[in-house]
Design an enzyme around this catalytic site. Structure first.
Site, PDB file in Angstrom:
ATOM      1  N   ASN A 184      -7.158  10.083  21.538  1.00  4.22           N
ATOM      2  CA  ASN A 184      -6.464  11.309  21.143  1.00  4.22           C
ATOM      3  C   ASN A 184      -7.246  12.535  21.618  1.00  4.22           C
ATOM      4  O   ASN A 184      -8.456  12.634  21.393  1.00  4.22           O
ATOM      5  CB  ASN A 184      -6.329  11.375  19.615  1.00  4.22           C
ATOM      6  CG  ASN A 184      -5.859  10.070  19.023  1.00  4.22           C
ATOM      7  OD1 ASN A 184      -4.808   9.554  19.335  1.00  4.22           O
ATOM      8  ND2 ASN A 184      -6.691   9.513  18.145  1.00  4.22           N
ATOM      9  N   HIS A 222     -15.665   5.107  27.733  1.00  7.98           N
ATOM     10  CA  HIS A 222     -14.256   4.829  28.068  1.00  7.98           C
ATOM     11  C   HIS A 222     -13.341   5.918  27.507  1.00  7.98           C
ATOM     12  O   HIS A 222     -12.492   6.466  28.221  1.00  7.98           O
ATOM     13  CB  HIS A 222     -13.883   3.459  27.495  1.00  7.98           C
ATOM     14  CG  HIS A 222     -12.504   3.002  27.833  1.00  7.98           C
ATOM     15  ND1 HIS A 222     -12.250   2.071  28.817  1.00  7.98           N
ATOM     16  CD2 HIS A 222     -11.288   3.337  27.322  1.00  7.98           C
ATOM     17  CE1 HIS A 222     -10.955   1.855  28.882  1.00  7.98           C
ATOM     18  NE2 HIS A 222     -10.353   2.608  27.982  1.00  7.98           N
ATOM     19  N   GLU A 223     -13.523   6.241  26.237  1.00 10.38           N
ATOM     20  CA  GLU A 223     -12.612   7.190  25.589  1.00 10.38           C
ATOM     21  C   GLU A 223     -12.798   8.621  26.097  1.00 10.38           C
ATOM     22  O   GLU A 223     -11.823   9.371  26.238  1.00 10.38           O
ATOM     23  CB  GLU A 223     -12.807   7.140  24.073  1.00 10.38           C
ATOM     24  CG  GLU A 223     -12.580   5.775  23.451  1.00 10.38           C
ATOM     25  CD  GLU A 223     -11.270   5.141  23.859  1.00 10.38           C
ATOM     26  OE1 GLU A 223     -10.260   5.868  24.006  1.00 10.38           O
ATOM     27  OE2 GLU A 223     -11.244   3.908  24.054  1.00 10.38           O
ATOM     28  N   GLY A 281     -10.040  -0.864  19.393  1.00 10.02           N
ATOM     29  CA  GLY A 281     -11.453  -0.519  19.478  1.00 10.02           C
ATOM     30  C   GLY A 281     -11.659   0.970  19.331  1.00 10.02           C
ATOM     31  O   GLY A 281     -12.593   1.423  18.679  1.00 10.02           O
ATOM     32  N   ALA A 282     -10.751   1.745  19.948  1.00  8.60           N
ATOM     33  CA  ALA A 282     -10.809   3.207  19.864  1.00  8.60           C
ATOM     34  C   ALA A 282      -9.521   3.757  20.460  1.00  8.60           C
ATOM     35  O   ALA A 282      -8.763   3.041  21.121  1.00  8.60           O
ATOM     36  CB  ALA A 282     -12.024   3.754  20.608  1.00  8.60           C
ATOM     37  N   MET A 283      -9.276   5.059  20.229  1.00 11.39           N
ATOM     38  CA  MET A 283      -8.077   5.715  20.757  1.00 11.39           C
ATOM     39  C   MET A 283      -8.436   7.126  21.198  1.00 11.39           C
ATOM     40  O   MET A 283      -9.056   7.887  20.451  1.00 11.39           O
ATOM     41  CB  MET A 283      -6.974   5.749  19.684  1.00 11.39           C
ATOM     42  CG  MET A 283      -5.728   6.510  20.111  1.00 11.39           C
ATOM     43  SD  MET A 283      -4.945   5.760  21.557  1.00 11.39           S
ATOM     44  CE  MET A 283      -4.173   7.197  22.289  1.00 11.39           C
ATOM     45  N   HIS A 326     -11.065   9.170  29.299  1.00 10.42           N
ATOM     46  CA  HIS A 326      -9.619   9.375  29.103  1.00 10.42           C
ATOM     47  C   HIS A 326      -9.251  10.853  28.940  1.00 10.42           C
ATOM     48  O   HIS A 326      -8.095  11.223  29.167  1.00 10.42           O
ATOM     49  CB  HIS A 326      -9.154   8.637  27.846  1.00 10.42           C
ATOM     50  CG  HIS A 326      -8.670   7.247  28.108  1.00 10.42           C
ATOM     51  ND1 HIS A 326      -7.760   6.938  29.089  1.00 10.42           N
ATOM     52  CD2 HIS A 326      -8.962   6.067  27.479  1.00 10.42           C
ATOM     53  CE1 HIS A 326      -7.508   5.635  29.061  1.00 10.42           C
ATOM     54  NE2 HIS A 326      -8.230   5.082  28.099  1.00 10.42           N
ATOM     55  N   GLU A 334      -5.808   3.374  31.951  1.00 10.27           N
ATOM     56  CA  GLU A 334      -6.777   2.399  31.446  1.00 10.27           C
ATOM     57  C   GLU A 334      -7.680   1.831  32.534  1.00 10.27           C
ATOM     58  O   GLU A 334      -8.863   1.563  32.294  1.00 10.27           O
ATOM     59  CB  GLU A 334      -6.048   1.266  30.718  1.00 10.27           C
ATOM     60  CG  GLU A 334      -5.232   1.730  29.515  1.00 10.27           C
ATOM     61  CD  GLU A 334      -6.087   2.397  28.440  1.00 10.27           C
ATOM     62  OE1 GLU A 334      -7.327   2.336  28.527  1.00 10.27           O
ATOM     63  OE2 GLU A 334      -5.503   2.982  27.510  1.00 10.27           O
TER      64      GLU A 334
END
Length: 1033
Positions: A442, A473-474, A438-440, A477, A496
């Site tokens: 980085n 969410h990302e 869905g996404a990362m 992170h 997560e």
């Protein structure tokens, strides 16, 4: 990381006939005697890096094959023999003839009885021998000397068994985890991708520090052709070195004749070339079709969890943090992005341009490194002094506005909430046309699927909620995972679980209209369902293989992790205590790696009054599953008891499992407002408390903030049923949904008969809130599909009538016009989708009419976003409708709508089209392969498709695991989708036989054990409730 959620139809094959009597028998365990701690003594420690040993002589197998296991042909013969019922090891002696010449005959009695003196002497000698034996046994490490005092045993410890590298030389390391004798300090990386040949060259210079004396440097590399390697110690001259490679663990090594000394600095430089990856990990090639129907190519990265090693040699474990300086040599027609802002661009003599990016001002784990070479455009703004940009392919630039605005708001919110400023100068969000996850997250360069970042002016509120949730969410992170990182993948939940929790909490604060509280509630229900299986795992669990690491990316790490954080926050007495604890955690470990206990300690330190959070919470992370709390009452005494909620008996757990449960409850005198909530801490097997005798009922787990299920007993359930029948609003909508979820879970467990479930649901015709309705529909639709797949036509028809009776009035009250309220959109979507799936003529006709208006207007009239899926699914059931949708799929630029169209296409019941779309998803030419898990999941929901899909994955398994890593979320989804609706012994045997045949290609996946367990549970539930369902009216 956020998880996702030339073929001709005429020549498509129908599924193979199902084998009705598959035979399966597990291979006997291979026992390594050297690893039995009771068999061998403990030897002194060797080099600090040597953490595990396997003596050479220990490689004997109990099978009796010495050091060589059977080859494949022998195994096949042995397996075939077993299947024929033969046993070569235990022949029954009863079949031997009593007259056989091989039967030993008793010798004649010619010896006389020994004398008493002889017997006494013999016994005395035996006692002496036994005594000496016991002394030697109990003093195994004793070496006797003339002084008579035992000296320490100076036995030489066994050396580790090293594997052979690709050149035949011994590889100097024998573990999955890297040694900690070397610590990387910085990487200087240069990449030159060729998007015509789909290859790249690279140069990596790694500056390192020696932590303790060693003669080797071991790191990771995979699929890289290293052409040159040099080593420089301190200020000395660089010299060529030989690189050894051990491919099974994707490790490379350099050995030295003399030890590198503690605190020395050194640089290891590699030059290499490789192909751009054709899967979705590493440095991979991607493509898309632009608005002129021209194919465009790009290259992007996806390194989490274990794929940075596929782009450059590195210490590819989370704890090896370092700084990175990245340079990209590219064709002038492209642009490039990386974690940091671009420092300069230089024209090279080759005609390429080199983009050099600033050196990272933070230490990063390798899985967070990212770079992209593409032709993208962007929109930008400033938030809290950080440059925020959203990148997309040029013709979708107009779809980036919502993401930019949302990201800016969230960045400001997190800066304030965490009391730590985002540390980088820029934050880029990039929509990748071909992206699996869905996404990362980085650091500074977050990558997304287009469907989770881009929205146009016609996007619905629900689609905006999805995009906002993924962005939240990302960006969370950037603190949880990037700034503070788990030490190893066993504690992935620290990344997560926290990002998932903050995703819902942050949006509830800054975008309350999205009603993320409801969304969080539903994912907690699904996390409970997953964790109820014996095939589940603890939140923090040991992982020792790449496949096990991949499998950690599941609902236990994400949703259960978030759920126990919510439970902890709700149980703390001071409102801001949880926030203070996580701020302390982030500040204490900024730039470092942590374990779960570090989080609990940080929360303990700020607790007031002082509370041992670790003692309370460690049981929730160290053991799988969750508790079942049983409520019993006698007069004014209420007793709470706990036991593990296990759908399948767990024979492997010997110690009794208990939790420290922060129970919340309300009663009939006060049940709605937060002030009504009372608390009780259940830390023992059973405890009691007094309540006024006037209390008619208790409802535990207020708003379902706790991670447990409640059984009220027959009287308790009857009291709740009576209360809801009299006044549905006596409980909050969350509590009504919780009651529904719990009673279905107890029915699956066998504690509550299905007839009582139906009795409780008698209040549903009066229900109007989203959470209870959608939970009940999900549970009932699941049962309907099970019956349908078993071809229990009469029972399926009864279940259909029951659903229509319970929800018919609410379905009839729904409109087909635009709806502003997101909650009402979700309710309407669930109701109308169910009505159409059950082939209710009125709703099917209305959906067809809406689609006809849409096509007649040349797709300019608008179908409400929450109804599009139901309308497209109905349209796809006709030849003309399917063809129209297929044409629309190829031309639409709205990615959210494109995905709904694809689901509609995959819902067809036409066998030829089902076969075609499965093949198209695998080939990736017309439909991107990233969508294959979605296609398979959708196909499996239909009666005509689920056997096709099961047949498809068996035939194409090797191609699937080339596209998606074994154990990955995509593979987990595919396994679950194709097996979760089986409920017969025939299907159980087939699934077991197929996956056991895969061996190292997937047989040991946790998702396989989950699939087998689910089929057994489906079978048990259906068989136990057939009679009750026949009485449905």
């Amino acid at each position: 990381m956020d998880l996702f959620d030339s073929n001709t139809a005429e020549r498509a094959n129908l599924p193979r006939n199902m084998i009705e009597n598959s035979m399966f028998e597990e291979e006997p365990d291979v026992v390594d005697l050297a690893k039995d701690s009771n068999t061998f003594p403990t030897f002194p420690t060797l080099d600090p890096d040597e953490v595990a040993y396997e003596p050479r002589s220990s490689r004997l197998l109990v099978r009796g094959l010495g050091e060589n296991d059977m080859d494949d042909d022998e195994e096949d013969c042995e397996s075939s023999a077993r299947l024929l019922g033969m046993s070569f090891m235990n022949r029954s002696s009863s079949h031997r003839s009593s007259s056989s010449p091989y039967v030993r005959q008793s010798p004649p009695r010619s010896c006389s009885r020994p004398s008493a003196r002889t017997m006494v002497v013999c016994v005395f000698l035996l006692v002496i021998v036994a005594s000496l034996t016991m002394v030697l046994y109990f003093l195994p490490g004793c070496t006797f000397t003339k002084a008579g005092c035992p000296q320490p045993n100076k036995t030489t410890p066994l050396e580790p068994v090293y594997p052979n590298s690709t050149n035949g030389e011994l590889f100097p390391w024998a573990e999955l985890r890297l040694p900690h004798s070397i610590r990387p300090l910085s990487y200087d990386l240069t990449f030159t991708p060729d998007l015509d040949s789909m290859t790249f060259t690279g140069k990596a210079a790694i500056e390192m520090s020696v932590l303790h004396n060693t003669k080797r440097i071991v790191l990771h590399a995979a699929n890289l052709n290293i052409t040159k390697a040099t080593f420089k110690l301190g200020s000395g001259q660089a010299r060529d070195v030989t690189v050894l490679e051990y491919k099974p663990r994707q490790q490379i090594a350099v050995k030295f004749p003399e030890e590198l000394k503690t605190d020395q600095q050194c640089v290891l430089t590699f030059e290499y070339n490789a192909n751009l990856s054709h899967s979705y990990d590493g440095f991979y090639n991607s493509s898309y079709i632009d608005q002129y129907r021209k194919k465009r190519v790009l290259a992007a990265t996806q390194f989490e969890p274990l794929s940075a090693r596929k782009a450059f040699p590195c210490f590819d474990e989370p704890s090896f943090k370092a700084t990175f300086l990245i340079k990209i040599n590219r064709n002038q027609s492209y642009m490039s992005l990386s974690n940091m802002p671009k420092a300069k661009t230089t024209l090279l003599s080759s005609g390429l341009e080199q983009d050099e990016f600033e050196k990272t001002n933070v230490n990063m784990s390798t899985y967070l490194v990212a770079f992209i070479v593409a032709n993208f455009t962007s929109v930008s703004s400033s938030a809290s002094g950080t440059n925020v940009s959203v990148y997309s392919v040029p013709y979708k630039k107009e779809q980036t506005g919502f993401a930019l605005d949302t990201a800016s708001k969230l960045l400001q919110f997190y800066n304030k909430f965490f009391e730590i400023e985002y540390p980088l100068k820029k934050l880029d969000l990039v929509a990748i046309p071909d992206f699996l996850a869905g996404a990362m997250e980085n650091w500074g360069l977050i990558t997304f699927r287009e469907t989770t970042l881009l929205l146009d002016n016609n996007s619905s509120s629900f689609e905006k909620q999805v995009v906002a949730s993924v962005i939240a969410h990302e960006i969370a992170h950037q603190w949880f995972g990037n700034l503070v990182t788990m030490s190893w993948w066993n504690d992935l939940w620290l990344n997560e679980g926290f990002a998932t929790y903050m995703e819902y909490m942050s949006l509830q604060e800054i975008m309350p209209s999205f009603d993320t509280g409801y969304l969080f509630l539903t994912v907690r229900f699904r996390a409970l369902d997953k964790d109820a299986l014996n095939s589940s795992h603890p939140v923090s669990t040991e992982v020792n293989t790449p496949e096990q690491i991949e499998e950690m990316f599941d609902s236990v790490s994400y949703e259960k992790g978030a759920s126990i954080l919510l439970m902890l926050n709700a149980s703390l007495p001071e409102e801001q205590q949880f926030k203070k604890g996580i701020i302390r955690y982030l500040k204490s470990f900024s730039g470092l790696n942590t374990e779960t206990v570090d989080l609990w300690n940080s929360l303990t330190q700020v607790s007031n009054p002082r509370k041992n959070i670790s003692e309370m919470m460690s049981l929730w992370t160290s053991q799988k599953g969750f508790p079942l709390v049983t409520v019993s009452r006698k007069g004014d005494m209420v007793t709470f008891s706990q036991e593990p909620f296990l759908l399948t008996s767990d024979n492997t757990t010997k110690a009794p499992r208990q939790w420290n449960i922060p129970i919340t409850f309300v009663n009939d005198s006060c049940s709605l407002a937060p002030a009504c909530r009372q608390m009780f801490n259940l830390s023992k097997k059973s405890e009691s408390l007094k309540v006024p005798e006037s209390v008619k009922w208790l409802k535990l787990n207020y708003k379902n903030t706790g991670f447990y299920i409640v059984d009220y007993g027959q009287d308790g359930w009857s009291a709740i049923h009576d209360a809801l029948s009299e006044n549905i609003n006596v409980l909050t909508a969350e509590d009504r949904a919780s009651v529904i979820h719990n009673i279905f879970a107890l029915s699956r467990l066998g504690r509550v008969p299905f007839v009582r479930v139906c009795q409780l649901l008698s209040f549903m015709p009066n229900e109007t809130e989203t959470a209870p309705v959608t939970e009940a529909l999900l549970q009932l639709n699941s049962i309907y599909r099970l019956l349908d797949k078993r071809q229990e036509s009469d029972l399926a028809a009864r279940m259909k009538d029951y659903i229509q009776h319970q929800f018919g009035s609410l379905m009839e009250s729904q409109t087909w016009e635009e709806e502003e309220s997101l909650s009402k959109q979700e309710l309407r979507s669930a109701l109308i989708s169910t009505a159409c799936a059950l082939n209710d003529e009125g709703y099917v006709a209305k959906a067809k009419s809406l689609f006809k208006n849409y096509t007649d207007s040349n797709f300019t009239s608008k179908i409400p976003g929450d109804l599009q899926q139901a309308v497209f699914t109905v349209a796809a059931q006709s030849d003309d409708g399917w063809q129209t949708l297929f044409t629309l799929y190829a031309t639409t630029t709205n990615d959210a709508q494109k995905r709904k169209i694809l689901k509609g296409l995959a819902s067809t019941q036409d066998p030829h089209r089902i076969a075609w779309i499965l093949k198209a998803g695998l080939s990736g030419d017309i439909i991107q392969t990233q969508e294959l898990p979605l296609i398979i999941n959708t196909v499996c929901n239909g009666f005509a498709g689920y056997l096709f899909a099961w047949d498809f994955i068996q035939v194409n398994w090797d191609r699937l695991i080339e596209k998606f890593p074994v154990g990955s979320f995509a593979i987990q989804t595919i396994v679950k989708s194709t097996t979760s609706q089986f409920s017969t012994q025939v299907h159980l045997d087939q699934v077991q036989a197929f996956f056991s045949s895969l061996k190292q290609r997937g047989s040991q996946m946790r998702s396989v054990q989950e699939a087998l367990e689910t089929i057994r549970l489906n079978k048990r539930w259906i068989e136990n409730n057939l009679e009750a369902m026949r009485k449905l009216s």
